[in-house]
Design a protein around this motif. Structure first.
Motif, PDB file in Angstrom:
ATOM      1  N   ILE A  83     111.048  69.482  44.434  1.00  0.00           N
ATOM      2  CA  ILE A  83     111.727  69.935  45.651  1.00  0.00           C
ATOM      3  C   ILE A  83     110.736  69.997  46.810  1.00  0.00           C
ATOM      4  O   ILE A  83     111.041  69.570  47.928  1.00  0.00           O
ATOM      5  CB  ILE A  83     112.444  71.282  45.418  1.00  0.00           C
ATOM      6  N   ASN A  84     109.530  70.484  46.544  1.00  0.00           N
ATOM      7  CA  ASN A  84     108.487  70.496  47.582  1.00  0.00           C
ATOM      8  C   ASN A  84     108.185  69.085  48.066  1.00  0.00           C
ATOM      9  O   ASN A  84     108.005  68.850  49.268  1.00  0.00           O
ATOM     10  CB  ASN A  84     107.200  71.134  47.059  1.00  0.00           C
ATOM     11  N   THR A  85     108.149  68.135  47.137  1.00  0.00           N
ATOM     12  CA  THR A  85     107.880  66.742  47.492  1.00  0.00           C
ATOM     13  C   THR A  85     108.994  66.181  48.371  1.00  0.00           C
ATOM     14  O   THR A  85     108.728  65.441  49.329  1.00  0.00           O
ATOM     15  CB  THR A  85     107.701  65.888  46.215  1.00  0.00           C
ATOM     16  N   MET A  86     110.248  66.547  48.072  1.00  0.00           N
ATOM     17  CA  MET A  86     111.364  66.099  48.922  1.00  0.00           C
ATOM     18  C   MET A  86     111.215  66.656  50.332  1.00  0.00           C
ATOM     19  O   MET A  86     111.372  65.923  51.319  1.00  0.00           O
ATOM     20  CB  MET A  86     112.714  66.529  48.328  1.00  0.00           C
ATOM     21  N   VAL A  87     110.936  67.944  50.442  1.00  0.00           N
ATOM     22  CA  VAL A  87     110.788  68.590  51.751  1.00  0.00           C
ATOM     23  C   VAL A  87     109.619  67.969  52.516  1.00  0.00           C
ATOM     24  O   VAL A  87     109.745  67.650  53.706  1.00  0.00           O
ATOM     25  CB  VAL A  87     110.620  70.119  51.592  1.00  0.00           C
ATOM     26  N   ASP A 138     115.483  61.001  49.637  1.00  0.00           N
ATOM     27  CA  ASP A 138     114.597  59.973  50.200  1.00  0.00           C
ATOM     28  C   ASP A 138     115.404  58.894  50.922  1.00  0.00           C
ATOM     29  O   ASP A 138     115.090  58.525  52.060  1.00  0.00           O
ATOM     30  CB  ASP A 138     113.751  59.325  49.097  1.00  0.00           C
ATOM     31  N   ALA A 139     116.428  58.386  50.258  1.00  0.00           N
ATOM     32  CA  ALA A 139     117.242  57.303  50.833  1.00  0.00           C
ATOM     33  C   ALA A 139     117.994  57.775  52.076  1.00  0.00           C
ATOM     34  O   ALA A 139     118.025  57.093  53.098  1.00  0.00           O
ATOM     35  CB  ALA A 139     118.213  56.769  49.786  1.00  0.00           C
ATOM     36  N   ALA A 140     118.596  58.953  51.984  1.00  0.00           N
ATOM     37  CA  ALA A 140     119.349  59.475  53.122  1.00  0.00           C
ATOM     38  C   ALA A 140     118.436  59.715  54.318  1.00  0.00           C
ATOM     39  O   ALA A 140     118.786  59.362  55.455  1.00  0.00           O
ATOM     40  CB  ALA A 140     120.063  60.769  52.740  1.00  0.00           C
ATOM     41  N   ALA A 141     117.267  60.280  54.091  1.00  0.00           N
ATOM     42  CA  ALA A 141     116.346  60.578  55.190  1.00  0.00           C
ATOM     43  C   ALA A 141     115.890  59.298  55.889  1.00  0.00           C
ATOM     44  O   ALA A 141     115.845  59.244  57.128  1.00  0.00           O
ATOM     45  CB  ALA A 141     115.150  61.368  54.672  1.00  0.00           C
ATOM     46  N   LEU A 142     115.577  58.268  55.124  1.00  0.00           N
ATOM     47  CA  LEU A 142     115.160  56.999  55.732  1.00  0.00           C
ATOM     48  C   LEU A 142     116.303  56.370  56.527  1.00  0.00           C
ATOM     49  O   LEU A 142     116.086  55.835  57.622  1.00  0.00           O
ATOM     50  CB  LEU A 142     114.657  56.038  54.657  1.00  0.00           C
TER      51      LEU A 142
END
Length: 174
Positions: A83-87, A138-142
């Protein structure tokens, strides 16, 4: 209107039409709006850690009962570190320069007209991926950063995690 199609196909057509409508709004969002949505998403994920972990726990329980191997369970698991890595990944995407509207590869024609290639959103991007719920973020953020709408289809083993994360993405975009 398409007739004589299966319910699944009707659902996919409707989803595609909704994504196309959303792509118009995404394409007109400026860099500040997209970055605000991404920053909000990072905060929501951080604040909703317990709910995300609870949803992920039900996915892990199902996968364990189905006899999935430990490597699969590891890919499926959203630990605090994951979760930290996602943030952190979202923060890195926010820090990137907005690619939309940049003009490159300028050439001058003999007539004196200058031609270049401008970066524009693609529109709707469909992404199918395995049971790694972190890919949802990751995909949504990009796609958000690039001004695109996206249809995400994660593995069915991560359905609860993906729903929880998709809900947070929707909240951030609103």
């Amino acid at each position: 209107m398409i007739t004589n199609v299966s319910p699944t196909r009707q659902q996919m057509i409707a989803l595609g039409q909704q994504a196309r409508i959303a792509s118009r709004a995404m394409a007109t969002a400026d860099a500040a709006q997209k970055n605000r949505a991404l920053e909000t998403l990072a905060k929501l994920i951080d604040a909703s850690r317990a709910a995300v972990r609870a949803a992920n726990s039900s996915d892990i329980d199902r996968a364990t009962k189905a006899g999935q191997d430990p490597a699969f369970i590891d890919r499926l698991t959203l630990s605090d570190k994951a979760i930290n890595t996602m943030v952190d990944g979202i923060s890195q995407i926010v820090a990137l320069e907005d690619p939309i509207g940049k003009i490159g590869e300028m050439t001058k024609r003999p007539s004196g007209i200058a031609l270049g290639k401008m970066r524009v959103p693609l529109g709707v991007i469909g992404i199918i991926y395995e049971s790694r719920p972190n890919v949802t973020i990751d995909a949504a953020a990009l796609c958000i950063k690039a001004g695109n709408a996206t249809v995400l289809r994660g593995g069915s083993e991560a359905v609860d995690s993906n729903r929880a994360l998709a809900n947070l993405i929707g909240q951030a975009l609103r």
